[in-house]
Design an enzyme around this catalytic site. Structure first.
Site, short mmCIF file in Angstrom:
data_model
loop_
_atom_site.label_atom_id
_atom_site.label_comp_id
_atom_site.label_asym_id
_atom_site.label_seq_id
_atom_site.Cartn_x
_atom_site.Cartn_y
_atom_site.Cartn_z
N ASP A 63 9.00 -8.64 79.01
CA ASP A 63 9.33 -8.29 77.69
C ASP A 63 10.67 -7.94 77.45
O ASP A 63 11.28 -7.73 76.20
CB ASP A 63 8.32 -7.60 76.85
N HIS A 95 1.00 1.58 81.48
CA HIS A 95 1.00 2.74 80.24
C HIS A 95 -0.24 3.82 80.23
O HIS A 95 -0.44 4.94 79.91
CB HIS A 95 1.02 2.14 78.73
N HIS A 150 9.33 -1.82 78.41
CA HIS A 150 8.84 -0.53 78.14
C HIS A 150 8.54 0.63 79.49
O HIS A 150 8.10 -0.15 80.48
CB HIS A 150 7.46 -0.58 77.38
N ASP A 161 9.49 -3.99 83.24
CA ASP A 161 9.03 -4.26 82.12
C ASP A 161 10.09 -3.60 81.12
O ASP A 161 10.57 -2.36 81.38
CB ASP A 161 7.59 -3.62 81.76
#
Length: 308
Positions: free
Chosen positions: A245, A124, A163, A161
């Site tokens: 995740d 991120h 996200h 991931d």
């Protein structure tokens, strides 16, 4: 042989009580990879990276500001999700150094592939901004390092991931030499990653998944969207942003992947690497916040990397 790089300093990045990105994540990874079935892993400590490596992807002002505000005690909050403790700076630099050392080991043929078990995650972190638990983008730095040191013409960063890796997309948006591919839940933090986001040279490949999607939809996204583009791109190195995740147990999202889905996608990416990259794969840990789900998923991923 598969190389495992980690470092105890990555446990010293402390977060507020109840924060999902906690040292127990790495302890869980260490615990599962200590099992006898992983005895064939070659283990080493992640070296500390340097600022020249970081500025391959992040601007100097941001890097110097982050270094300046690193606390000697307590916590410093950079946003609602992201904070620094006295141990954060070394942990972050071990992540950079580990990703680069793994890339060196794979590019020189010392090891077939590598898994870098570090925290905090990185995908991120944008060119000039920390975000979403992340400070520096380890996977992106590894890709740039491979280009600079080994003359790699085409590198792929593949991110599963849950996200979207907005930071990696930001860094490579206008770069025709790096393909960034991502499956992720949408809508979800950070709000980027629509399929229409393709970059300036059509080298951004987003395959968003809907809440409650499971293994079949995940595998279809790879088979129908990501793998065909990867094969066409013909990467000379594949770097995996390995977030776990999307596991059905994870508290931060609502996809329903199982450990075997992570094993499957790892094999798929290894097959692409075998065909165009001499088998070269570097995997860097990103998210995964349920400890049991993380252990199961890492075990499946690393088992696949080991060729079992």
């Amino acid at each position: 042989m598969t190389l495992l790089l980690t470092h105890p300093a990555c446990l010293e990045h402390l977060t507020p009580p109840g924060h999902p990105e906690r040292p127990d994540r790495l302890r869980a990874v260490d615990q599962v990879l200590a099992e006898d079935r992983f005895n064939r892993l070659v283990r080493d400590e992640a070296p500390e990276g340097n600022l020249d490596l970081v500025t391959l992807c992040h601007n100097e002002h941001y890097v110097s500001e982050l270094r300046h505000i690193a606390p000697s005690s307590g916590l410093v909050y950079l946003d609602g999700d992201t904070s620094m403790s006295p141990g954060t700076w070394e942990a972050v630099m071990r992540g950079v150094g580990g990703a680069v050392a793994a890339t060196d080991a794979v590019m020189t043929g010392t090891h077939a592939n590598a898994f870098v078990a570090v925290r905090p995650p990185g995908h991120h972190a944008e060119i000039g901004k920390p975000m979403g638990f992340c400070f520096f983008d380890n996977a992106a730095i590894a890709a740039r390092h491979a280009q600079r040191k080994y003359g790699i013409a085409r590198t792929a960063v593949v991110d599963f991931d849950v996200h979207h890796g907005n930071g990696t997309q930001d860094i490579f948006w206008a770069d025709r030499t790096v393909m960034y591919c991502s499956t992720h839940q949408m809508p979800l933090f950070p709000g980027t990653g629509a399929s229409g986001e393709r970059g300036e040279h059509d080298t951004i490949v987003n395959a968003p998944l809907a809440p409650e999607d499971g293994g079949p939809k995940f595998r279809a996204a790879f088979e129908n969207v990501i793998l065909p583009q990867l094969k066409k791109f013909n990467p000379e190195l594949i770097i995996i942003s390995a977030g776990f995740d999307a596991h059905y147990r994870d508290p931060l999202a609502s996809l329903h992947l199982k450990a075997e889905d992570f094993g499957w996608v790892t094999h798929q990416l290894m097959d692409v690497a075998d065909s165009s990259a001499g088998g070269r794969v570097v995997s860097v840990l990103e998210g995964g916040y349920d400890l049991e789900g993380l252990k199961e998923s890492v075990a499946a991923h690393v088992t696949a990397l080991m060729g079992v």
